[in-house]
Design a protein around this motif. Structure first.
Motif, PDB file in Angstrom:
ATOM      1  N   HIS A  94       0.834  -1.206   0.000  1.00 57.06           N
ATOM      2  CA  HIS A  94       0.000   0.000   0.000  1.00 57.06           C
ATOM      3  C   HIS A  94       0.869   1.258   0.000  1.00 57.06           C
ATOM      4  O   HIS A  94       0.635   2.195  -0.775  1.00 57.06           O
ATOM      5  N   ALA A  95       1.888   1.265   0.867  1.00 56.98           N
ATOM      6  CA  ALA A  95       2.769   2.436   0.948  1.00 56.98           C
ATOM      7  C   ALA A  95       3.529   2.632  -0.362  1.00 56.98           C
ATOM      8  O   ALA A  95       3.874   3.758  -0.732  1.00 56.98           O
ATOM      9  N   ALA A  96       3.797   1.547  -1.038  1.00 56.27           N
ATOM     10  CA  ALA A  96       4.526   1.625  -2.301  1.00 56.27           C
ATOM     11  C   ALA A  96       3.592   1.968  -3.459  1.00 56.27           C
ATOM     12  O   ALA A  96       4.024   2.063  -4.615  1.00 56.27           O
ATOM     13  N   GLY A  97       2.316   2.127  -3.155  1.00 57.59           N
ATOM     14  CA  GLY A  97       1.353   2.466  -4.203  1.00 57.59           C
ATOM     15  C   GLY A  97       0.998   1.285  -5.088  1.00 57.59           C
ATOM     16  O   GLY A  97       0.507   1.467  -6.209  1.00 57.59           O
ATOM     17  N   LYS A  98       1.225   0.097  -4.579  1.00 58.10           N
ATOM     18  CA  LYS A  98       0.916  -1.110  -5.367  1.00 58.10           C
ATOM     19  C   LYS A  98      -0.400  -1.737  -4.880  1.00 58.10           C
ATOM     20  O   LYS A  98      -0.789  -1.557  -3.728  1.00 58.10           O
ATOM     21  N   GLU A  99      -1.020  -2.472  -5.758  1.00 57.99           N
ATOM     22  CA  GLU A  99      -2.274  -3.129  -5.398  1.00 57.99           C
ATOM     23  C   GLU A  99      -2.004  -4.274  -4.413  1.00 57.99           C
ATOM     24  O   GLU A  99      -1.008  -4.991  -4.536  1.00 57.99           O
ATOM     25  N   ILE A 100      -2.905  -4.400  -3.455  1.00 61.20           N
ATOM     26  CA  ILE A 100      -2.765  -5.515  -2.508  1.00 61.20           C
ATOM     27  C   ILE A 100      -3.529  -6.701  -3.077  1.00 61.20           C
ATOM     28  O   ILE A 100      -4.724  -6.868  -2.843  1.00 61.20           O
ATOM     29  N   ASN A 101      -2.861  -7.502  -3.876  1.00 62.38           N
ATOM     30  CA  ASN A 101      -3.507  -8.701  -4.414  1.00 62.38           C
ATOM     31  C   ASN A 101      -2.656  -9.926  -4.082  1.00 62.38           C
ATOM     32  O   ASN A 101      -1.554  -9.810  -3.536  1.00 62.38           O
ATOM     33  N   GLU A 102      -3.214 -11.070  -4.394  1.00 59.81           N
ATOM     34  CA  GLU A 102      -2.538 -12.309  -3.989  1.00 59.81           C
ATOM     35  C   GLU A 102      -1.117 -12.400  -4.539  1.00 59.81           C
ATOM     36  O   GLU A 102      -0.186 -12.747  -3.817  1.00 59.81           O
ATOM     37  N   GLU A 103      -0.991 -12.057  -5.807  1.00 62.68           N
ATOM     38  CA  GLU A 103       0.324 -12.209  -6.427  1.00 62.68           C
ATOM     39  C   GLU A 103       1.363 -11.302  -5.779  1.00 62.68           C
ATOM     40  O   GLU A 103       2.474 -11.729  -5.455  1.00 62.68           O
ATOM     41  N   ASN A 104       0.981 -10.048  -5.598  1.00 65.55           N
ATOM     42  CA  ASN A 104       1.943  -9.117  -5.006  1.00 65.55           C
ATOM     43  C   ASN A 104       2.319  -9.513  -3.581  1.00 65.55           C
ATOM     44  O   ASN A 104       3.487  -9.454  -3.192  1.00 65.55           O
ATOM     45  N   LEU A 105       1.323  -9.934  -2.821  1.00 73.94           N
ATOM     46  CA  LEU A 105       1.601 -10.369  -1.448  1.00 73.94           C
ATOM     47  C   LEU A 105       2.573 -11.549  -1.453  1.00 73.94           C
ATOM     48  O   LEU A 105       3.524 -11.598  -0.663  1.00 73.94           O
ATOM     49  N   ARG A 106       2.290 -12.476  -2.366  1.00 77.38           N
ATOM     50  CA  ARG A 106       3.143 -13.661  -2.445  1.00 77.38           C
ATOM     51  C   ARG A 106       4.599 -13.268  -2.720  1.00 77.38           C
ATOM     52  O   ARG A 106       5.523 -13.743  -2.059  1.00 77.38           O
ATOM     53  N   LYS A 107       4.775 -12.373  -3.668  1.00 75.10           N
ATOM     54  CA  LYS A 107       6.136 -11.943  -4.021  1.00 75.10           C
ATOM     55  C   LYS A 107       6.859 -11.302  -2.837  1.00 75.10           C
ATOM     56  O   LYS A 107       8.019 -11.609  -2.565  1.00 75.10           O
ATOM     57  N   VAL A 108       6.168 -10.417  -2.172  1.00 77.15           N
ATOM     58  CA  VAL A 108       6.797  -9.700  -1.058  1.00 77.15           C
ATOM     59  C   VAL A 108       7.136 -10.673   0.072  1.00 77.15           C
ATOM     60  O   VAL A 108       8.231 -10.655   0.631  1.00 77.15           O
ATOM     61  N   LEU A 109       6.186 -11.558   0.388  1.00 78.55           N
ATOM     62  CA  LEU A 109       6.422 -12.517   1.473  1.00 78.55           C
ATOM     63  C   LEU A 109       7.600 -13.426   1.141  1.00 78.55           C
ATOM     64  O   LEU A 109       8.445 -13.705   2.001  1.00 78.55           O
ATOM     65  N   GLU A 110       7.628 -13.874  -0.104  1.00 79.88           N
ATOM     66  CA  GLU A 110       8.746 -14.750  -0.486  1.00 79.88           C
ATOM     67  C   GLU A 110      10.080 -14.028  -0.387  1.00 79.88           C
ATOM     68  O   GLU A 110      11.075 -14.592   0.054  1.00 79.88           O
ATOM     69  N   ALA A 111      10.087 -12.766  -0.785  1.00 79.67           N
ATOM     70  CA  ALA A 111      11.331 -11.989  -0.694  1.00 79.67           C
ATOM     71  C   ALA A 111      11.787 -11.852   0.751  1.00 79.67           C
ATOM     72  O   ALA A 111      12.976 -11.699   1.031  1.00 79.67           O
ATOM     73  N   ALA A 112      10.817 -11.921   1.677  1.00 81.57           N
ATOM     74  CA  ALA A 112      11.160 -11.825   3.095  1.00 81.57           C
ATOM     75  C   ALA A 112      11.458 -13.205   3.675  1.00 81.57           C
ATOM     76  O   ALA A 112      11.624 -13.354   4.886  1.00 81.57           O
ATOM     77  N   GLY A 113      11.471 -14.227   2.807  1.00 78.60           N
ATOM     78  CA  GLY A 113      11.813 -15.558   3.282  1.00 78.60           C
ATOM     79  C   GLY A 113      10.652 -16.301   3.908  1.00 78.60           C
ATOM     80  O   GLY A 113      10.833 -17.303   4.595  1.00 78.60           O
ATOM     81  N   VAL A 114       9.445 -15.814   3.690  1.00 80.11           N
ATOM     82  CA  VAL A 114       8.265 -16.484   4.235  1.00 80.11           C
ATOM     83  C   VAL A 114       7.651 -17.359   3.142  1.00 80.11           C
ATOM     84  O   VAL A 114       7.489 -16.916   2.015  1.00 80.11           O
ATOM     85  N   THR A 115       7.317 -18.601   3.485  1.00 78.58           N
ATOM     86  CA  THR A 115       6.589 -19.450   2.537  1.00 78.58           C
ATOM     87  C   THR A 115       5.117 -19.084   2.674  1.00 78.58           C
ATOM     88  O   THR A 115       4.508 -19.312   3.707  1.00 78.58           O
ATOM     89  N   PRO A 116       4.570 -18.465   1.642  1.00 80.02           N
ATOM     90  CA  PRO A 116       3.219 -17.925   1.792  1.00 80.02           C
ATOM     91  C   PRO A 116       2.186 -19.022   1.981  1.00 80.02           C
ATOM     92  O   PRO A 116       2.237 -20.051   1.321  1.00 80.02           O
ATOM     93  N   ASP A 117       1.255 -18.768   2.884  1.00 86.64           N
ATOM     94  CA  ASP A 117       0.140 -19.666   3.124  1.00 86.64           C
ATOM     95  C   ASP A 117      -1.032 -19.122   2.301  1.00 86.64           C
ATOM     96  O   ASP A 117      -1.499 -18.003   2.542  1.00 86.64           O
ATOM     97  N   GLU A 118      -1.472 -19.929   1.348  1.00 85.63           N
ATOM     98  CA  GLU A 118      -2.490 -19.454   0.401  1.00 85.63           C
ATOM     99  C   GLU A 118      -3.764 -18.974   1.113  1.00 85.63           C
ATOM    100  O   GLU A 118      -4.356 -17.974   0.736  1.00 85.63           O
ATOM    101  N   ALA A 119      -4.182 -19.733   2.118  1.00 84.79           N
ATOM    102  CA  ALA A 119      -5.426 -19.382   2.800  1.00 84.79           C
ATOM    103  C   ALA A 119      -5.298 -18.006   3.460  1.00 84.79           C
ATOM    104  O   ALA A 119      -6.206 -17.178   3.382  1.00 84.79           O
ATOM    105  N   ARG A 120      -4.162 -17.773   4.098  1.00 85.99           N
ATOM    106  CA  ARG A 120      -3.996 -16.500   4.796  1.00 85.99           C
ATOM    107  C   ARG A 120      -3.908 -15.353   3.800  1.00 85.99           C
ATOM    108  O   ARG A 120      -4.426 -14.255   4.056  1.00 85.99           O
ATOM    109  N   ILE A 121      -3.263 -15.600   2.676  1.00 87.03           N
ATOM    110  CA  ILE A 121      -3.189 -14.543   1.650  1.00 87.03           C
ATOM    111  C   ILE A 121      -4.582 -14.209   1.149  1.00 87.03           C
ATOM    112  O   ILE A 121      -4.987 -13.047   1.084  1.00 87.03           O
ATOM    113  N   LYS A 122      -5.321 -15.244   0.786  1.00 84.55           N
ATOM    114  CA  LYS A 122      -6.681 -15.035   0.262  1.00 84.55           C
ATOM    115  C   LYS A 122      -7.548 -14.348   1.321  1.00 84.55           C
ATOM    116  O   LYS A 122      -8.313 -13.432   1.007  1.00 84.55           O
ATOM    117  N   ALA A 123      -7.446 -14.811   2.532  1.00 93.03           N
ATOM    118  CA  ALA A 123      -8.268 -14.251   3.606  1.00 93.03           C
ATOM    119  C   ALA A 123      -7.944 -12.775   3.814  1.00 93.03           C
ATOM    120  O   ALA A 123      -8.841 -11.943   3.989  1.00 93.03           O
TER     121      ALA A 123
END
Lengths: 293, 69, 69, 69, 69, 69, 69
Positions: free
Chosen positions: D11-40
């Motif tokens: 949000h601060a970066a002016g990007k859309e908060i969608n599943e794909e973007n969340l996944r990318k950011v989380l992975e870059a932080a070394g987190v294995t994204p949990d699909e349910a939590r992302i969708k939720a």
């Protein structure tokens, strides 16, 4: 200057020399300052300032001469402020500090009929050393809540008997003296100060320290806000920046009802409070034991 | 907040907050359950002592503000 | 409290808080609905502005603030 | 809170908060994204005015809830 | 606040908040990282106990104020 | 905070907050300027309305809580 | 506020807040120093514990909670 007495000429020369040798030249009024406080004042300023009491006319001549010889026309304007029993105070002290020092060094003095007070005169509540007598009636006539208790005159509560700027009457002076209250101030009254081409008057010099404290705090808050709001970290603000980010994230999660271990309490709390608030409006028989607790 | 109310309802009814129960309650309330949100909620509540949380939450934070009227 | 949670769930789901809906939700949560309590709840909530109550419950308390000048 | 931080970063970066973007950011932080939590999270944030909510205090209110004594 | 959210994300993910990790996360969020800001943040965070700081923020306000209405 | 004060001084003086001006002010105050911090500050302040930002409370402020008694 | 910012800058830099230092900093910021203001500031701050004053300003205060009684 041909007819001028020799001592006057010497006096002007000496005053001129003093004025020329210090950067800060103040005019002070020593009228009404007894010899003893004046000498105490001299002691206090020894090494920091020279105080020269003289005739107003001679001071005026000396100031103008010094101004001419130094080529500082603004200094001559200081002479416009001569009044009362003027004296020269020559020093290195910053005019604002000098004013503060002079104010602080004023000492309380007993009431004199006809004198004007610079501060409110308050008679403190409590017992007094005065024995019952006609003074009590005089006090009561002025509105002072005086009463006799256990053979002594007692003041019921703090009472402002005279506002700042008021004139002390003969009767009030008697009462204040009997009570041992000293409502007057004795000290050097600053008339004007010259430094660096500027003549400062007391109105300008009377700075309110609390105003500066407020400005300091305001400036700090500005810096703090700027740092936190732009996320520019400094030692003093890094914690606030983290907290702001955390609280923002938490707010969003709570508002969205997105449960995490950080938000579960807030989210459940909201739901629970809503339930409790609604339960307040419900008839008693609807409430179960849990709600009734 | 539907999911939260559903969870708290189950808890108040003495039922387990699991995916199936949440689904049933939400459906009874006319909500088409979002599987991801259900899963995420159940996962988030794992290990959370709800009774404790509720008790803490019910306590008005600090004392009610003293108001000079 | 189950009854109130059920009511709030219906409200959050955009459904009417009536006897039938409450009964369905409570049953889904494994609660045997008490007809009298359902009736009383529906009656009591008439005229209550639930959105307002929820908003009040969500109201933030004073956070530590660095004072703006 | 990783998921929430990731969302706010987007949000601060002016990007859309969608599943794909969340996944990318989380992975870059070394987190294995949990699909349910992302969708939720994406579902939960729908309709939330993030800028507004961020400014609100996070603390729950001490709305003096007078629980029937 | 992008940089700070990135730092908190790394922290929540149990990763070290260093220049490289921040850079990766920011890039994944579509931000072109400013080296100076990254360095400044890492320097400022040195010696800061983030968990403690967060906990302080989460704590309810000290004392409620008496407010004249 | 030296860097922030320097920026605010420049702003109050109606001067541009750029690297050169910051450097000059800091040096006049006897600070050996750190290039990274100067660059980070200039970057952080880009596009920021300073007058607005300095007045805005840094921490979320609670909205006035209207509690009906 | 230039004068006050300059004073705080000097303080943060560990320098004495005296006339000469203030003059230097203000001039570096492109301000023609007003001697009277400098003198007044120095006199006003004499004996003031700036760290203490600042800390009081930074103290978290509960925001004014307007409560309708």
């Amino acid at each position: 200057m041909a007819h001028v007495a020799e001592w006057k000429r010497k006096e002007v020369e000496e005053l001129t020399r003093v004025i020329k040798s210090y950067p800060v030249i103040a005019l002070v009024d020593v009228a009404g300052v007894p010899a003893y406080p004046l000498s105490k004042m001299r002691d206090k300023f020894r090494g920091k300032a020279i105080i020269r009491v003289s005739r107003n006319t001679l001071i005026e001549i000396a100031i103008k001469r010094a101004a001419q010889e130094l080529g500082k026309p603004e200094l001559a304007k200081l002479a416009d402020y001569i009044q009362g029993g003027a004296a020269i105070l020559a020093t290195d002290i910053n005019p604002f500090k000098l004013y503060k020092l002079l104010e602080e060094s004023k000492t309380p003095a007993p009431a004199k009929p006809g004198a004007v007070v610079t501060k409110d005169v308050v008679i403190p509540g409590g017992p007094t050393p005065i024995a019952p007598g006609p003074l009590v009636g005089e006090m009561q006539a002025l509105g002072i809540p005086a009463r006799i208790e256990k053979g002594k005159v007692t003041i019921q509560n703090d009472y402002t008997v005279l506002k700042a700027g008021g004139v002390i009457t003969e009767q009030l002076a008697r009462i204040l003296n009997a009570l041992g209250i000293e409502p007057l101030e004795v000290g050097l009254n600053l008339l004007a100060v010259y430094e660096d081409g500027i003549v400062y008057t007391p109105g300008v010099l009377a700075i309110d320290p609390s105003e500066y404290i407020n400005m300091l705090q305001q400036a700090y808050v500005h810096a703090f806000n700027l740092s936190v709001n732009t996320a520019y970290p400094t030692k003093q603000t890094i914690e606030a920046i983290i907290q702001k980010a955390f609280l923002g994230a938490k707010n969003v999660a709570v508002e969205a009802g997105y449960v995490t271990k950080e938000t579960v309490e807030d989210i459940f709390g909201r739901a629970l409070r809503a339930v409790l608030l609604i339960a307040q409006n419900l008839p008693g028989e609807l409430l179960d034991e849990k709600t009734k607790e | 907040m539907e999911y939260v109310y559903a969870a708290l309802l189950l808890h108040a009814a003495g039922k387990e907050i699991n995916e199936e129960n949440l689904r049933k309650v939400l459906e009874a309330a006319g909500v088409t359950p979002d599987e991801a949100r259900i899963k995420a909620l159940v996962a988030a509540l794992e290990g959370v002592n709800i009774d404790e949380v509720i008790q803490k939450a019910a306590m008005p934070v600090a004392a009610p503000v003293a108001v000079a009227a």
